[in-house]
Design an enzyme around this catalytic site. Structure first.
Site, mmCIF file in Angstrom:
data_model
loop_
_atom_site.group_PDB
_atom_site.id
_atom_site.type_symbol
_atom_site.label_atom_id
_atom_site.label_comp_id
_atom_site.label_asym_id
_atom_site.label_seq_id
_atom_site.Cartn_x
_atom_site.Cartn_y
_atom_site.Cartn_z
ATOM 1 N N ASN A 89 0.864 -1.189 0.000
ATOM 2 C CA ASN A 89 0.000 0.000 0.000
ATOM 3 C C ASN A 89 0.897 1.234 0.000
ATOM 4 O OD1 ASN A 89 -1.907 1.991 0.383
ATOM 5 N ND2 ASN A 89 -2.328 1.465 2.523
ATOM 6 N N LYS A 99 0.126 4.275 -0.299
ATOM 7 C CA LYS A 99 -0.518 5.440 0.320
ATOM 8 C C LYS A 99 -0.309 6.689 -0.550
ATOM 9 C CE LYS A 99 -0.227 3.291 4.854
ATOM 10 N NZ LYS A 99 -0.041 3.489 6.307
ATOM 11 N N HIS A 142 -9.591 1.229 5.399
ATOM 12 C CA HIS A 142 -8.286 1.443 6.029
ATOM 13 C C HIS A 142 -8.434 2.388 7.215
ATOM 14 C CE1 HIS A 142 -4.083 2.554 6.605
ATOM 15 N NE2 HIS A 142 -3.767 1.502 5.888
ATOM 16 N N GLU A 182 -6.770 4.775 8.299
ATOM 17 C CA GLU A 182 -6.558 6.195 8.033
ATOM 18 C C GLU A 182 -7.818 6.840 7.475
ATOM 19 O OE1 GLU A 182 -1.886 5.234 7.208
ATOM 20 O OE2 GLU A 182 -3.203 5.677 5.516
ATOM 21 N N GLU A 237 -5.284 -4.572 10.998
ATOM 22 C CA GLU A 237 -4.280 -3.526 11.183
ATOM 23 C C GLU A 237 -4.545 -2.801 12.501
ATOM 24 O OE1 GLU A 237 -4.477 -0.470 8.252
ATOM 25 O OE2 GLU A 237 -6.620 -0.201 8.549
ATOM 26 N N GLY A 282 3.038 2.252 11.688
ATOM 27 C CA GLY A 282 4.064 3.281 11.660
ATOM 28 C C GLY A 282 4.561 3.682 13.037
ATOM 29 N N SER A 332 2.926 -2.207 10.654
ATOM 30 C CA SER A 332 4.372 -1.991 10.599
ATOM 31 C C SER A 332 5.127 -3.298 10.357
ATOM 32 C CB SER A 332 4.869 -1.316 11.884
ATOM 33 O OG SER A 332 4.313 -0.031 12.008
#
Length: 259
Positions: free
Chosen positions: A9, A11, A95, A97, A167, A173, A214
Site C-alpha cells: 500500500n 498510500k 483502512h 486512516e 491492522e 508506523g 508496521s
C-alpha cells in the site's frame, strides 16, 4: 491451504518517476515466482502507469479506495468502473486512516464493499482497534462490530473475492508499539471466529486474513509463520523494492528473490 498474500500500500507517496521505477524493481525482483500472491496499490494518478509495468506478470494491481457509485456528480471520487477499466483487480477498503482521519463509518464502508464486490473487484477489508480500545480490553468488540457492520448484506457468492486485513491502529508506523506475533495470531483467530458466525465454517477456513501493522523485513517471518496469519498489508516497507521483496521472501520461506 490458504495462499500467502502480500500487498503493498503505497498510500500518498511516489511520483511518476518513482512509481515506475518501483514497479519495475518489484516486477524484476519477483520474476516468475508463483508461491505467493502479490499486489501493489499505488495512488490513483499512477494506476495506469504501474498497470502497464505489471502487465503480463503475476503481480496484481490494486487501488486504495473507491466511491460506492458507478458514476455521477461526485467531484474528486473514483468508481469501481474506473478501477476495472484501468486493470485493477483489488481495492483496499476501510483502512484505518480513512476511518479515523476522514471519518468513514462502518455503514459507508459496507456500501463500498458491496459495490466493489458486485462490480467484480476483489476487496481487502481493513479492521483494527486503537490503542485506547486495546487498553480498555475492547479489541474483540471493536473487531466484531467492524466485521458485522462492514460486511452487512454481503452474499455468500461474493466471499471468494473478499479478504480481511487486521491492522491494529496503535502499531501502524509506530516503532514504540509493535504487535507481537502472538497478539497478531490471537486477533486473527478472533476475526475468523466472527466470520464463521456470519458465514459458516467453510467460508471462515477459506478466508485469507493479512496482518498490517508496521510489517518490516526483520519481523515478517515471525508474524507470517503464526497460524492464521495469511499475509501482510505493507505500508512504508513497500515503498522500496528490497524490503518489500524481503517480506515476500519471508512469506514463501524461499531463496533470495531476483538472484
Amino acid at each position: 491451504m490458504r495462499d500467502k498474500f502480500v500487498i503493498g500500500n503505497w498510500k500518498m507517496h511516489t511520483t511518476t518517476a518513482v512509481a515506475g521505477l518501483l514497479a519495475k524493481a518489484i516486477r524484476d525482483g519477483l520474476g516468475s515466482e508463483t508461491r505467493v500472491r502479490v499486489a501493489v496499490c499505488p495512488p490513483f494518478p499512477y494506476l495506469a502507469l504501474v498497470g502497464e509495468v505489471l502487465k503480463g506478470t503475476r503481480i496484481a494491481l490494486g487501488a486504495q479506495n473507491l466511491y460506492p457509485e458507478a458514476e455521477g456528480a461526485f467531484t474528486g471520487e473514483v468508481s469501481s468502473t474506473m478501477l476495472l477499466d484501468l486493470g485493477c483487480r483489488y481495492v483496499i477498503l476501510g483502512h484505518s486512516e480513512r476511518r479515523h482521519k476522514l471519518g468513514e463509518s462502518d455503514a459507508f464502508i459496507d456500501q463500498k464493499v458491496r459495490v466493489a464486490l458486485t462490480a467484480g473487484l476483489e476487496v481487502i477489508l481493513c479492521v483494527g482497534e486503537t490503542l485506547d480500545q486495546r487498553n480498555a480490553n475492547q479489541t474483540e468488540a471493536v473487531l466484531d462490530r467492524q466485521i458485522s457492520l462492514g460486511l452487512a448484506g454481503v452474499t455468500a457468492e461474493n466471499l471468494s473475492r473478499l479478504s480481511l486485513a487486521y491492522e491494529p491502529v496503535w502499531a501502524i508506523g509506530n516503532f514504540a508499539h509493535h504487535a507481537t506475533p502472538p497478539q497478531a495470531e490471537d486477533a486473527h483467530r478472533g476475526i475468523r471466529r466472527r466470520f464463521k458466525q456470519m458465514f459458516g465454517e467453510s467460508a471462515a477456513q477459506a478466508l485469507v486474513i493479512s496482518y498490517g501493522g508496521s510489517v518490516e523485513p526483520d519481523n515478517a517471518a515471525a508474524l507470517l509463520s503464526r497460524p492464521g496469519v495469511d499475509g501482510a498489508l505493507i505500508g512504508g516497507a513497500s515503498l522500496h523494492a528490497d524490503p518489500f521483496l524481503a517480506i515476500v521472501r519471508a512469506a514463501i520461506g524461499g531463496p533470495q528473490l531476483g538472484v
